[in-house]
Design an enzyme around this catalytic site. Structure first.
Site, PDB file in Angstrom:
ATOM      1  N   ASN A  50       0.870  -1.184   0.000  1.00 49.78           N
ATOM      2  CA  ASN A  50       0.000   0.000   0.000  1.00 49.78           C
ATOM      3  C   ASN A  50       0.899   1.224   0.000  1.00 49.78           C
ATOM      4  O   ASN A  50       1.503   1.559   1.021  1.00 49.78           O
ATOM      5  CB  ASN A  50      -0.899  -0.027   1.246  1.00 49.78           C
ATOM      6  CG  ASN A  50      -1.720   1.236   1.397  1.00 49.78           C
ATOM      7  OD1 ASN A  50      -1.782   2.065   0.484  1.00 49.78           O
ATOM      8  ND2 ASN A  50      -2.349   1.398   2.555  1.00 49.78           N
ATOM      9  N   LYS A  53       0.091   4.272  -0.227  1.00 44.44           N
ATOM     10  CA  LYS A  53      -0.556   5.448   0.384  1.00 44.44           C
ATOM     11  C   LYS A  53      -0.345   6.665  -0.532  1.00 44.44           C
ATOM     12  O   LYS A  53      -0.325   6.497  -1.747  1.00 44.44           O
ATOM     13  CB  LYS A  53      -0.032   5.643   1.806  1.00 44.44           C
ATOM     14  CG  LYS A  53      -0.169   4.351   2.647  1.00 44.44           C
ATOM     15  CD  LYS A  53       0.075   4.533   4.105  1.00 44.44           C
ATOM     16  CE  LYS A  53      -0.095   3.181   4.816  1.00 44.44           C
ATOM     17  NZ  LYS A  53       0.057   3.256   6.253  1.00 44.44           N
ATOM     18  N   HIS A  83      -9.447   1.261   5.171  1.00 42.39           N
ATOM     19  CA  HIS A  83      -8.144   1.433   5.830  1.00 42.39           C
ATOM     20  C   HIS A  83      -8.314   2.365   7.030  1.00 42.39           C
ATOM     21  O   HIS A  83      -9.089   3.318   6.985  1.00 42.39           O
ATOM     22  CB  HIS A  83      -7.120   2.005   4.846  1.00 42.39           C
ATOM     23  CG  HIS A  83      -5.723   1.937   5.375  1.00 42.39           C
ATOM     24  ND1 HIS A  83      -5.238   2.828   6.300  1.00 42.39           N
ATOM     25  CD2 HIS A  83      -4.716   1.049   5.142  1.00 42.39           C
ATOM     26  CE1 HIS A  83      -3.985   2.492   6.610  1.00 42.39           C
ATOM     27  NE2 HIS A  83      -3.650   1.424   5.915  1.00 42.39           N
ATOM     28  N   GLU A 107      -6.610   4.695   8.135  1.00 39.84           N
ATOM     29  CA  GLU A 107      -6.383   6.125   7.871  1.00 39.84           C
ATOM     30  C   GLU A 107      -7.635   6.769   7.285  1.00 39.84           C
ATOM     31  O   GLU A 107      -7.953   7.917   7.581  1.00 39.84           O
ATOM     32  CB  GLU A 107      -5.162   6.280   6.942  1.00 39.84           C
ATOM     33  CG  GLU A 107      -3.867   6.001   7.698  1.00 39.84           C
ATOM     34  CD  GLU A 107      -2.735   5.427   6.871  1.00 39.84           C
ATOM     35  OE1 GLU A 107      -2.785   5.479   5.632  1.00 39.84           O
ATOM     36  OE2 GLU A 107      -1.782   4.898   7.494  1.00 39.84           O
ATOM     37  N   GLU A 137      -4.965  -4.913  10.610  1.00 32.14           N
ATOM     38  CA  GLU A 137      -3.945  -3.888  10.811  1.00 32.14           C
ATOM     39  C   GLU A 137      -4.229  -3.166  12.128  1.00 32.14           C
ATOM     40  O   GLU A 137      -5.027  -2.214  12.160  1.00 32.14           O
ATOM     41  CB  GLU A 137      -3.977  -2.872   9.664  1.00 32.14           C
ATOM     42  CG  GLU A 137      -3.714  -3.480   8.306  1.00 32.14           C
ATOM     43  CD  GLU A 137      -3.194  -2.449   7.305  1.00 32.14           C
ATOM     44  OE1 GLU A 137      -2.085  -2.631   6.819  1.00 32.14           O
ATOM     45  OE2 GLU A 137      -3.894  -1.454   7.036  1.00 32.14           O
ATOM     46  N   GLY A 168       2.844   2.300  10.915  1.00 30.93           N
ATOM     47  CA  GLY A 168       3.796   3.401  10.789  1.00 30.93           C
ATOM     48  C   GLY A 168       4.515   3.765  12.073  1.00 30.93           C
ATOM     49  O   GLY A 168       5.153   4.812  12.158  1.00 30.93           O
ATOM     50  N   SER A 202       3.852  -2.029  10.461  1.00 27.74           N
ATOM     51  CA  SER A 202       5.303  -2.077  10.711  1.00 27.74           C
ATOM     52  C   SER A 202       5.912  -3.432  10.363  1.00 27.74           C
ATOM     53  O   SER A 202       6.791  -3.939  11.059  1.00 27.74           O
ATOM     54  CB  SER A 202       5.611  -1.701  12.167  1.00 27.74           C
ATOM     55  OG  SER A 202       5.225  -0.361  12.407  1.00 27.74           O
TER      56      SER A 202
HETATM   57  P1  13P Z   1       3.279   0.407   7.712  1.00 25.31           P
HETATM   58  O1  13P Z   1       3.798  -0.878   7.099  1.00 25.31           O
HETATM   59  O2  13P Z   1       4.011   1.622   7.219  1.00 25.31           O
HETATM   60  O3  13P Z   1       3.192   0.313   9.192  1.00 25.31           O
HETATM   61  O4  13P Z   1       1.773   0.587   7.169  1.00 25.31           O
HETATM   62  C1  13P Z   1       0.889  -0.476   7.220  1.00 25.31           C
HETATM   63  C2  13P Z   1      -0.329  -0.110   6.466  1.00 25.31           C
HETATM   64  O5  13P Z   1      -1.066   0.779   6.868  1.00 25.31           O
HETATM   65  C3  13P Z   1      -0.607  -0.822   5.217  1.00 25.31           C
HETATM   66  O6  13P Z   1      -1.905  -0.567   4.761  1.00 25.31           O
END
Ligand code: 13P
Length: 256
Positions: free
Chosen positions: A11, A13, A100, A102, A172, A178, A218
């Site tokens: 992803n 983003k 997601h 976010e 997740e 992150g 992560s």
């Molecule tokens: P990270 O791998 O940067 O923690 O992000 C995970 C994520 O949100 C994938 O959709």
């Protein structure tokens, strides 16, 4: 895509300009041939504006699928800035991330919206990748499992079993995204087994055994082998580490 449960998805983003996105895709494509066993499947989730180019670049590689990071809950119409599932499909993409954390946090996406988006995706022939997971406060208050169950009940389980069976799940935990603080393999396995159990209640044990449940948060080349060795962790949804070809491919290699 294969019928195997195992896969790794990147992803991206809101990262990578066009040339950067194309260069990364070309590198990943090359390494999928030279470095990775032929059983491994991946999905790339670039920003909308790069979708068509990346679909074209990957069109001669059946092990790389391409998806969008979101779709509208509506089919078409006066929804400025939104992109429909059918438009995504018409660009040649095959998958779409839905719900997601976010988007749930920044765009106030509710479980109801998530369910509508999954319906749009399935109607258009896209495979939804439904993202679920608890916040740190929810975990600390003993609410991790009930939170995830609530997201599944409201977002997914009101759909017919045949639709539920088509959805890929990405667990997740919000506190792991992150932050550099991945869930331990044991924490992730415990939740994945719970999720598969809840799915089994709706579609049966046999069908649930074929559901892909990915871990995200992560994930790195260092922790991927121990996470992916767990029986209910079928691969990963990778954020930061998917923005460079070497770490991403090393994570892909960890699914064997
Ligand atoms: P990270 O791998 O940067 O923690 O992000 C995970 C994520 O949100 C994938 O959709």
């Amino acid at each position: 895509m294969t019928t195997s449960r195992k896969l790794v998805a990147g992803n991206w983003k809101m990262n990578l300009l066009r040339e950067e996105a194309l260069a990364l895709t070309a590198e990943i494509k090359g390494m999928m041939t030279t470095d990775v066993s032929s059983a491994c499947q991946i999905i790339l989730f670039p920003p909308f504006v790069h979708l068509t180019s990346i679909v074209q670049l990957c069109s001669d590689n059946t092990r790389i699928a391409v998806g969008a990071q979101d779709c509208s809950e509506f089919s078409f119409g006066a929804y400025t800035g939104q992109v429909s599932a059918e438009m995504i499909k018409s660009c040649g993409a095959t998958h779409v991330l839905i719900g997601h954390s976010e988007r749930r946090a920044l765009c106030a996406e509710s479980n109801e919206m998530v369910r509508m988006k999954i319906q749009q995706a399935l109607k258009s022939g896209l495979t939804p990748v439904l993202c679920i997971g608890e916040s740190l406060a929810q975990r600390e208050n003993g609410l991790a499992f009930s939170t995830v169950n609530h997201q599944l009940e409201e977002g997914l389980f009101s759909l017919p079993a045949t639709d539920v069976a088509k959805v890929i799940i990405a667990y997740e935990p919000v506190w792991a995204i992150g932050t550099g603080l991945s869930a331990t393999p044991e924490q992730a396995q415990e939740m994945h087994a719970y999720i598969r159990g809840q799915i089994a209640k709706h579609i049966g044990d046999k069908a649930a055994a074929f559901s892909s449940i990915l871990y995200g948060g992560s994930c790195t080349p260092e922790n991927a082998p121990s996470l992916f060795s767990k029986p209910d962790i079928d691969g990963g949804l990778i954020g930061g580490a998917s923005l460079k070809s070497r770490p991403f491919i090393d994570i892909v290699k960890a699914i064997g």
